[in-house]
Design an enzyme around this catalytic site. Structure first.
Site, short mmCIF file in Angstrom:
data_model
loop_
_atom_site.label_atom_id
_atom_site.label_comp_id
_atom_site.label_asym_id
_atom_site.label_seq_id
_atom_site.Cartn_x
_atom_site.Cartn_y
_atom_site.Cartn_z
N PHE A 1 0.83 -1.21 0.00
CA PHE A 1 0.00 0.00 0.00
C PHE A 1 0.86 1.25 0.00
O PHE A 1 1.75 1.41 0.84
CB PHE A 1 -0.90 0.05 1.24
CG PHE A 1 -2.13 -0.81 1.17
CD1 PHE A 1 -3.33 -0.28 0.74
CD2 PHE A 1 -2.08 -2.15 1.53
CE1 PHE A 1 -4.48 -1.06 0.67
CE2 PHE A 1 -3.21 -2.94 1.47
CZ PHE A 1 -4.43 -2.40 1.04
N ASP A 2 0.56 2.14 -0.93
CA ASP A 2 1.07 3.49 -0.86
C ASP A 2 0.47 4.14 0.39
O ASP A 2 -0.56 3.69 0.91
CB ASP A 2 0.67 4.24 -2.12
CG ASP A 2 1.05 5.70 -2.09
OD1 ASP A 2 2.20 6.01 -1.72
OD2 ASP A 2 0.19 6.53 -2.43
N LEU A 3 1.09 5.22 0.86
CA LEU A 3 0.58 5.91 2.06
C LEU A 3 -0.22 7.16 1.70
O LEU A 3 -1.44 7.19 1.83
CB LEU A 3 1.75 6.26 2.99
CG LEU A 3 1.41 7.05 4.26
CD1 LEU A 3 0.39 6.32 5.11
CD2 LEU A 3 2.69 7.32 5.06
N ASP A 4 0.46 8.20 1.22
CA ASP A 4 -0.19 9.47 0.93
C ASP A 4 -1.18 9.34 -0.22
O ASP A 4 -0.82 8.92 -1.32
CB ASP A 4 0.84 10.55 0.58
CG ASP A 4 1.74 10.90 1.75
OD1 ASP A 4 1.34 10.66 2.90
OD2 ASP A 4 2.85 11.42 1.51
#
Length: 224
Positions: free
Chosen positions: A6-9
């Protein structure tokens, strides 16, 4: 074992306030014109150094801009942030389904880990991976390669979930399928052009495409 990165931002959390205010702080300290927050959202997701290079019209002052940005972000900006609705629920569902979950963000991991801990999401993730403060692994292609090597993961069992083209490009470079999410800061066209397998409109709708993509990759291996 099924893997989800998963990407964060723009994927797990909405960091607009903290990031844009920290960019504005850096620009003001440099004596550069300061755009409104909405004119800076394109910088959410890609490596900061490349964003400031573009914003400042060259690389000369970009490292100093990153330094000034982090001066504010490390104390204040990283908590000017909020988790998108239904993200904890989908992470819980994937965790219970046996997925190994990882964060894969261009943000320095020292900040990403604090954010994940602050919002109580760390219990879902095996590890939080990000860039180094010297910009190593800021490129998603390098970061995902690092994760695969470090964790000894099979890319055929993994999927990358993110809101920007960099997530899909990094995933494709490492043989991983990518899901584009539309609640973040990348446009639908940007995500489609970068080769995502599908677009997802709401966090609660992630479960099925993640299962479908990882499952379809596992079946040929099982027959072999």
């Amino acid at each position: 074992m099924m893997i989800a990165l998963f990407d964060l931002d723009g994927t797990l959390t909405d960091p607009k306030a903290g990031i844009t205010r920290s960019i504005q702080y850096a620009l003001e300290r440099l004596g550069h014109p300061v755009p409104e927050a909405d004119a800076l959202t394109w910088m959410i997701g890609p490596p900061l150094i490349s964003g400031f290079t573009k914003l400042l019209g060259g690389a000369e002052n970009a490292p100093e801009a990153v330094h000034l940005y982090r001066e504010r972000f490390s104390d204040v900006g990283l908590f000017e942030n909020e988790v998108y609705p239904d993200i904890p629920a989908i992470l819980e569902a994937l965790h219970e389904a046996g997925f190994r979950l990882f964060v894969a963000t261009s943000k320095p991991h020292v900040f990403a880990k604090r954010i994940i801990d602050h919002f109580g999401l760390s219990r879902f993730f095996r590890e939080v991976y990000g860039s180094e403060l010297d910009n190593r692994n800021a490129d998603k292609r390098d970061l995902i390669r690092h994760i695969l090597d470090r964790e000894r993961l099979d890319p055929a069992t993994a999927v990358m979930i993110g809101d920007r083209e960099h997530d899909a490009i990094g995933a494709r470079a490492n043989g991983i399928a990518a899901i584009g999410v539309t609640w973040g800061y990348g446009s639908r066209q940007e995500l489609l052009d970068s080769g995502v397998a599908c677009l997802v409109e709401k966090p609660r709708d992630l479960h099925e495409p993640i299962l479908t993509l990882t499952g379809s990759m596992l079946r040929p291996a099982a027959r072999a």
